[in-house]
Design an enzyme around this catalytic site. Structure first.
Site, mmCIF file in Angstrom:
data_model
loop_
_atom_site.group_PDB
_atom_site.id
_atom_site.type_symbol
_atom_site.label_atom_id
_atom_site.label_comp_id
_atom_site.label_asym_id
_atom_site.label_seq_id
_atom_site.Cartn_x
_atom_site.Cartn_y
_atom_site.Cartn_z
ATOM 1 N N ASN A 96 0.824 -1.219 0.000
ATOM 2 C CA ASN A 96 0.000 0.000 0.000
ATOM 3 C C ASN A 96 0.860 1.272 0.000
ATOM 4 O O ASN A 96 0.344 2.371 0.166
ATOM 5 C CB ASN A 96 -0.960 0.014 1.205
ATOM 6 C CG ASN A 96 -0.222 0.108 2.547
ATOM 7 O OD1 ASN A 96 1.009 0.142 2.594
ATOM 8 N ND2 ASN A 96 -0.983 0.150 3.631
ATOM 9 N N GLU B 19 1.335 4.835 7.318
ATOM 10 C CA GLU B 19 0.301 4.286 6.462
ATOM 11 C C GLU B 19 -0.337 5.369 5.584
ATOM 12 O O GLU B 19 -0.333 6.552 5.950
ATOM 13 C CB GLU B 19 -0.804 3.661 7.336
ATOM 14 C CG GLU B 19 -0.338 2.498 8.214
ATOM 15 C CD GLU B 19 -0.239 1.176 7.448
ATOM 16 O OE1 GLU B 19 0.186 1.178 6.279
ATOM 17 O OE2 GLU B 19 -0.586 0.147 8.045
#
Ligand code: F6R
Length: 242
Positions: A136, A143
């Site tokens: 990702n 993140e």
């Protein structure tokens, strides 16, 4: 960014180990930033071999790890503390007091994070930071999201990361939901960075890191702003670079 595309994982591991060993040869007191995960395992094996052969000396080196799962005790086999000590630290001549790892302890976590950044700064900053990359686009456990954090912090892992890392645990439920990670400021202040990626699951993230827009949706894309980044990838991970 300098991109090195290699034929296979062994070559990736040897090239990455070569960068790290050269750094330590040039600066025996190097400050190294280290990553865990499956990607750098071959690099660590190569470094252990070179250390045993007397080709690199870690006696004056200091290390700072990127991240650690929150709440996972050091003796847990999936903790990054356990990983680093088994794959590397117990097998090379580094001094234990020169090893720095984020704490898994949630008590006083904010204070720990502040002190971790202060320790990195007091050591003179990181000379060489090793990074893997999530499918990702995460680096460390920074993140994707609306905002990116500068300093070391406690982070909620995304469902993507929990699923990806469930391969190391007996089920996704066992994967910790939080981690302590260096922020992107700590990473970007490193003097040199190497990012390693292998396999097609990393191809999109690598393409967006190397030639996409800089976006919080792919945290690694911020590396385009760093002046000394080497990206070492195998052919599968490089497949979508245009
Ligand atoms: C680990 C870390 C993570 C991993 C990434 C890739 O310390 O910071 O960003 O580098 O999740 O993991 P692997 O190599 O297992 O695919």
């Amino acid at each position: 960014m300098k991109l090195i595309v290699v034929d296979n994982y062994q070559e990736l591991s040897e090239r990455a180990a070569g960068v790290l060993v050269t750094e330590v040869a040039v600066k025996p007191q190097a400050i190294l930033g280290l990553a865990t995960g499956s990607t750098p395992e071959g690099m660590y094996a190569q470094i252990v071999k070179l250390n045993r052969e007397g080709k690199v000396d870690f006696s004056q080196v200091t290390t700072f790890n990127l991240d650690e799962y929150a709440g996972l005790a050091p003796e847990h086999e999936q903790s990054y503390y356990y990983y680093m000590h088994h794959q590397l630290f117990h097998q090379i001549n580094i001094r234990p007091e020169q090893i720095n790892m984020p704490s898994c302890d949630l008590e006083d976590v904010d204070q720990f994070c502040r002190e971790y950044d202060q320790r990195i700064a007091a050591a003179g900053g990181i000379d060489l930071q090793v990074l893997g990359i999530g499918g990702n686009g995460h680096i460390g456990f920074n993140e994707p999201g609306e905002q990116l954090r500068v300093h070391t912090h406690l982070v909620d892992l995304t469902e993507d990361t929990i699923q990806a890392n469930s391969r190391f645990f007996s089920s996704a439920e066992e994967v910790p939901k939080q981690a302590v990670t260096m922020g992107l400021g700590s990473i970007m202040l490193s003097k040199k960075i190497i990012l390693l990626a292998a396999g097609k699951a990393k191809a999109e993230a690598i393409a967006r890191t190397v030639c996409g827009l800089i976006t919080t949706a792919i945290p690694a894309s911020i590396l385009q702003l760093h002046r000394d980044v080497i990206i070492i990838v195998d052919r599968e991970a490089a497949a979508l670079i245009t």
